[in-house]
Design a protein around this motif. Structure first.
Motif, PDB file in Angstrom:
ATOM      1  N   SER A 143       1.893   4.366  -7.773  1.00 20.12           N
ATOM      2  CA  SER A 143       1.222   3.621  -6.692  1.00 20.12           C
ATOM      3  C   SER A 143       1.738   2.382  -6.326  1.00 20.12           C
ATOM      4  N   THR A 150       2.669   7.919   1.633  1.00 18.13           N
ATOM      5  CA  THR A 150       2.020   8.693   0.794  1.00 18.13           C
ATOM      6  C   THR A 150       2.267  10.116   0.860  1.00 18.13           C
ATOM      7  N   THR A 167       2.059   6.970  -3.952  1.00 15.39           N
ATOM      8  CA  THR A 167       0.790   6.562  -2.886  1.00 15.39           C
ATOM      9  C   THR A 167       0.942   5.169  -2.693  1.00 15.39           C
TER      10      THR A 167
END
Length: 120
Positions: A10, A90, A117
């Motif tokens: 992320s 993403t 992400t």
């Protein structure tokens, strides 16, 4: 050939990640290599490809100038350096190997995916 993708995670928009795809079972230098991605509810799409000798590359328009595909045949590994990431990047990212020198679609072997992400 068995492929193992890693390096997902992320990150905030504008950040960077580097994905790796390690191969086993066969010598990676015999294959053209590619990266694909599949967002939630979307079809899998081509991202980038590199020829066996890394002399040629192809990129999807959406990542051109931001992503760089490379390979280290001595380490049997292919990389995808992703810079200036956007939320629309993403997706689950997959690496693949092809008997064709350089292609956007004719892939024979696929690795498991790694999730990327990007938050805004």
């Amino acid at each position: 050939v068995q492929l193992q993708a890693s390096g997902g995670g992320s990150v905030q928009a504008g950040g960077s990640l580097r994905l790796s795809c390690a191969a086993s079972g066969r010598t990676l230098s015999n294959y053209g290599m590619g990266w694909f991605r599949q967002g939630l509810g979307k079809e899998r799409e081509f991202v980038a490809a590199i020829s066996r000798s890394q002399g040629s590359t192809l990129y999807a328009d959406s990542v051109k100038g931001r992503f760089t595909i490379s390979r280290d045949n001595a380490k049997n590994t292919v990389y995808l350096q992703m810079n200036s990431l956007k939320p629309e990047d993403t997706a689950v990212y997959y690496c693949a190997a092809s008997r064709v020198r350089l292609t956007v679609s004719a892939y024979d072997y696929w690795g498991q995916g790694t999730q990327v992400t990007v938050s805004s």
